[in-house]
Scaffold this motif. Structure first.
Motif, PDB file in Angstrom:
ATOM      1  N   ASP A  36      -5.149  12.062   8.662  1.00  0.00           N
ATOM      2  CA  ASP A  36      -4.765  11.557   7.343  1.00  0.00           C
ATOM      3  C   ASP A  36      -3.724  10.454   7.418  1.00  0.00           C
ATOM      4  O   ASP A  36      -3.632   9.620   6.519  1.00  0.00           O
ATOM      5  CB  ASP A  36      -4.223  12.715   6.490  1.00  0.00           C
ATOM      6  N   ASP A  37      -2.914  10.460   8.479  1.00  0.00           N
ATOM      7  CA  ASP A  37      -1.848   9.469   8.599  1.00  0.00           C
ATOM      8  C   ASP A  37      -2.234   8.320   9.526  1.00  0.00           C
ATOM      9  O   ASP A  37      -1.380   7.711  10.174  1.00  0.00           O
ATOM     10  CB  ASP A  37      -0.573  10.139   9.113  1.00  0.00           C
ATOM     11  N   HIS A 136      16.434  -5.418   7.622  1.00  0.00           N
ATOM     12  CA  HIS A 136      15.750  -4.341   6.900  1.00  0.00           C
ATOM     13  C   HIS A 136      14.395  -4.056   7.529  1.00  0.00           C
ATOM     14  O   HIS A 136      13.700  -4.960   7.987  1.00  0.00           O
ATOM     15  CB  HIS A 136      15.538  -4.738   5.430  1.00  0.00           C
ATOM     16  N   ARG A 137      14.029  -2.756   7.529  1.00  0.00           N
ATOM     17  CA  ARG A 137      12.711  -2.311   7.950  1.00  0.00           C
ATOM     18  C   ARG A 137      12.297  -1.152   7.051  1.00  0.00           C
ATOM     19  O   ARG A 137      13.077  -0.231   6.813  1.00  0.00           O
ATOM     20  CB  ARG A 137      12.736  -1.850   9.410  1.00  0.00           C
ATOM     21  N   GLN A 138      11.104  -1.203   6.508  1.00  0.00           N
ATOM     22  CA  GLN A 138      10.543  -0.053   5.812  1.00  0.00           C
ATOM     23  C   GLN A 138       9.126   0.171   6.329  1.00  0.00           C
ATOM     24  O   GLN A 138       8.434  -0.768   6.710  1.00  0.00           O
ATOM     25  CB  GLN A 138      10.568  -0.240   4.295  1.00  0.00           C
ATOM     26  N   GLU A 139       8.680   1.428   6.340  1.00  0.00           N
ATOM     27  CA  GLU A 139       7.446   1.786   7.032  1.00  0.00           C
ATOM     28  C   GLU A 139       6.410   2.442   6.135  1.00  0.00           C
ATOM     29  O   GLU A 139       5.397   2.923   6.640  1.00  0.00           O
ATOM     30  CB  GLU A 139       7.787   2.733   8.200  1.00  0.00           C
ATOM     31  N   HIS A 140       6.619   2.455   4.829  1.00  0.00           N
ATOM     32  CA  HIS A 140       5.729   3.206   3.951  1.00  0.00           C
ATOM     33  C   HIS A 140       4.356   2.542   3.802  1.00  0.00           C
ATOM     34  O   HIS A 140       4.203   1.338   4.002  1.00  0.00           O
ATOM     35  CB  HIS A 140       6.357   3.343   2.553  1.00  0.00           C
ATOM     36  N   PHE A 141       3.359   3.337   3.445  1.00  0.00           N
ATOM     37  CA  PHE A 141       2.072   2.871   2.938  1.00  0.00           C
ATOM     38  C   PHE A 141       1.854   3.534   1.595  1.00  0.00           C
ATOM     39  O   PHE A 141       2.056   4.742   1.448  1.00  0.00           O
ATOM     40  CB  PHE A 141       0.918   3.264   3.878  1.00  0.00           C
ATOM     41  N   VAL A 169      -2.987  -2.220   6.942  1.00  0.00           N
ATOM     42  CA  VAL A 169      -4.142  -1.722   7.686  1.00  0.00           C
ATOM     43  C   VAL A 169      -5.333  -1.796   6.748  1.00  0.00           C
ATOM     44  O   VAL A 169      -5.336  -1.173   5.677  1.00  0.00           O
ATOM     45  CB  VAL A 169      -3.927  -0.288   8.193  1.00  0.00           C
ATOM     46  N   ALA A 170      -6.329  -2.586   7.126  1.00  0.00           N
ATOM     47  CA  ALA A 170      -7.445  -2.890   6.238  1.00  0.00           C
ATOM     48  C   ALA A 170      -8.682  -2.094   6.616  1.00  0.00           C
ATOM     49  O   ALA A 170      -9.076  -2.062   7.782  1.00  0.00           O
ATOM     50  CB  ALA A 170      -7.768  -4.384   6.276  1.00  0.00           C
ATOM     51  N   ILE A 171      -9.271  -1.448   5.623  1.00  0.00           N
ATOM     52  CA  ILE A 171     -10.612  -0.883   5.717  1.00  0.00           C
ATOM     53  C   ILE A 171     -11.299  -1.213   4.401  1.00  0.00           C
ATOM     54  O   ILE A 171     -10.938  -0.693   3.348  1.00  0.00           O
ATOM     55  CB  ILE A 171     -10.599   0.635   5.940  1.00  0.00           C
ATOM     56  N   ARG A 172     -12.277  -2.113   4.445  1.00  0.00           N
ATOM     57  CA  ARG A 172     -12.888  -2.633   3.222  1.00  0.00           C
ATOM     58  C   ARG A 172     -11.832  -3.396   2.415  1.00  0.00           C
ATOM     59  O   ARG A 172     -11.096  -4.205   2.952  1.00  0.00           O
ATOM     60  CB  ARG A 172     -13.535  -1.502   2.405  1.00  0.00           C
ATOM     61  N   GLU A 173     -11.709  -3.116   1.096  1.00  0.00           N
ATOM     62  CA  GLU A 173     -10.749  -3.831   0.269  1.00  0.00           C
ATOM     63  C   GLU A 173      -9.324  -3.449   0.682  1.00  0.00           C
ATOM     64  O   GLU A 173      -9.006  -2.280   0.821  1.00  0.00           O
ATOM     65  CB  GLU A 173     -10.952  -3.512  -1.210  1.00  0.00           C
ATOM     66  N   CYS A 174      -8.491  -4.469   0.865  1.00  0.00           N
ATOM     67  CA  CYS A 174      -7.131  -4.203   1.336  1.00  0.00           C
ATOM     68  C   CYS A 174      -6.110  -4.996   0.529  1.00  0.00           C
ATOM     69  O   CYS A 174      -6.059  -6.227   0.627  1.00  0.00           O
ATOM     70  CB  CYS A 174      -6.997  -4.566   2.814  1.00  0.00           C
ATOM     71  N   PRO A 175      -5.278  -4.325  -0.286  1.00  0.00           N
ATOM     72  CA  PRO A 175      -4.161  -5.025  -0.935  1.00  0.00           C
ATOM     73  C   PRO A 175      -3.112  -5.370   0.106  1.00  0.00           C
ATOM     74  O   PRO A 175      -2.689  -4.513   0.897  1.00  0.00           O
ATOM     75  CB  PRO A 175      -3.644  -4.000  -1.944  1.00  0.00           C
ATOM     76  N   HIS A 176      -2.703  -6.624   0.144  1.00  0.00           N
ATOM     77  CA  HIS A 176      -1.777  -7.095   1.181  1.00  0.00           C
ATOM     78  C   HIS A 176      -0.902  -8.164   0.539  1.00  0.00           C
ATOM     79  O   HIS A 176      -1.273  -9.342   0.472  1.00  0.00           O
ATOM     80  CB  HIS A 176      -2.580  -7.653   2.358  1.00  0.00           C
ATOM     81  N   ALA A 177       0.269  -7.747   0.028  1.00  0.00           N
ATOM     82  CA  ALA A 177       1.091  -8.656  -0.761  1.00  0.00           C
ATOM     83  C   ALA A 177       2.560  -8.273  -0.652  1.00  0.00           C
ATOM     84  O   ALA A 177       2.910  -7.152  -0.265  1.00  0.00           O
ATOM     85  CB  ALA A 177       0.649  -8.636  -2.225  1.00  0.00           C
TER      86      ALA A 177
END
Length: 237
Positions: A36-37, A136-141, A169-177
């Motif tokens: 899952d992660d 700064h570093r953040q790691e959330h999805f 991390v893209a699988i099919r449609e990927c929001p990346h902004a």
């Protein structure tokens, strides 16, 4: 070639004018990261502590300029102006799993040395460097949802070089902004985990500039102003 600069105001504290590169799209064998992660583990596997950017980004005039290399990847800087949503948006569709890495750069000009609050919104992990220092570093999805965080930085008087690297991390449609707002800092805004005690207010005496190698900088700026003037902000009047 001599470098010129195009200057821009902030929009309610949001930075709208960037030099952007990427995304670097790296194919991933998703079977190695079952679970899952999987997105978090993919991002951790490809994470690099250094930004990979060793030369100052610049808007390309000659096509031989404004190019950089990170490992086997060759990237180039392009000017990007955000719209009403304030986002540097590189969302796309990928048929197979890919790890994505993009960079955004601008120079923040402050009239005084001051503490400010950066309010950063992304879909995935992100790193921020200010004047060459990692701040700064953040790691959330958050998949389709956006998540924001705020953190204090110190702006020196004059030019502050700001670099943001955002991942996905893209699988099919990927929001990346990514969107970044520069706000006033008060002692009541010390933690990103606490609820906001007061509204975020735009920082005072701050604007941004973009380094460019375009020779006819005045014509470039006039064309951009004309484009902004004729842009319609609604479909029905």
């Amino acid at each position: 070639m001599p470098i010129s600069y195009a200057h821009y105001d902030l929009h309610n504290g949001f930075i709208h004018n960037w030099l952007v590169a990427g995304p670097q799209a790296i194919p991933v064998d998703i079977e190695r990261f079952a679970g899952d992660d999987f997105k978090q583990r993919i991002a951790q596997s490809y994470y690099e502590a250094k930004s990979g950017i060793t030369k100052m980004p610049v808007e390309r005039g000659p096509l031989t300029e404004g190019i950089f290399k990170v490992g086997n990847y060759t990237g180039s800087w392009s000017y990007f102006s955000c719209r009403e949503d304030h986002f540097v948006d590189q969302s796309a569709t990928y048929l197979t799993c890919h790890y994505l890495r993009s960079w955004a750069y601008t120079q923040v000009i402050s009239e005084t040395a001051q503490d400010v609050l950066f309010v950063l919104t992304t879909h995935g992990p992100v790193d921020v460097w200010l004047n060459g220092k990692h701040v700064h570093r953040q790691e959330h999805f958050r998949d389709q949802h956006l998540a924001g965080t705020s953190f204090k930085v110190r702006l020196k008087k004059g030019t502050n070089k700001l670099l943001v690297r955002f991942e996905g991390v893209a699988i099919r449609e990927c929001p990346h902004a990514m969107a970044l707002q520069v706000c006033r800092f008060s002692n009541r805004q010390r933690s990103t985990k606490r609820k906001k005690v007061e509204p975020f207010l735009p920082a005072a005496g701050v604007h941004v500039r973009i380094p460019t190698l375009i020779k006819s900088i005045s014509r470039r700026n006039e064309f951009e102003q004309v484009s902004a003037t004729v842009y319609m902000d609604r479909d029905v009047f």
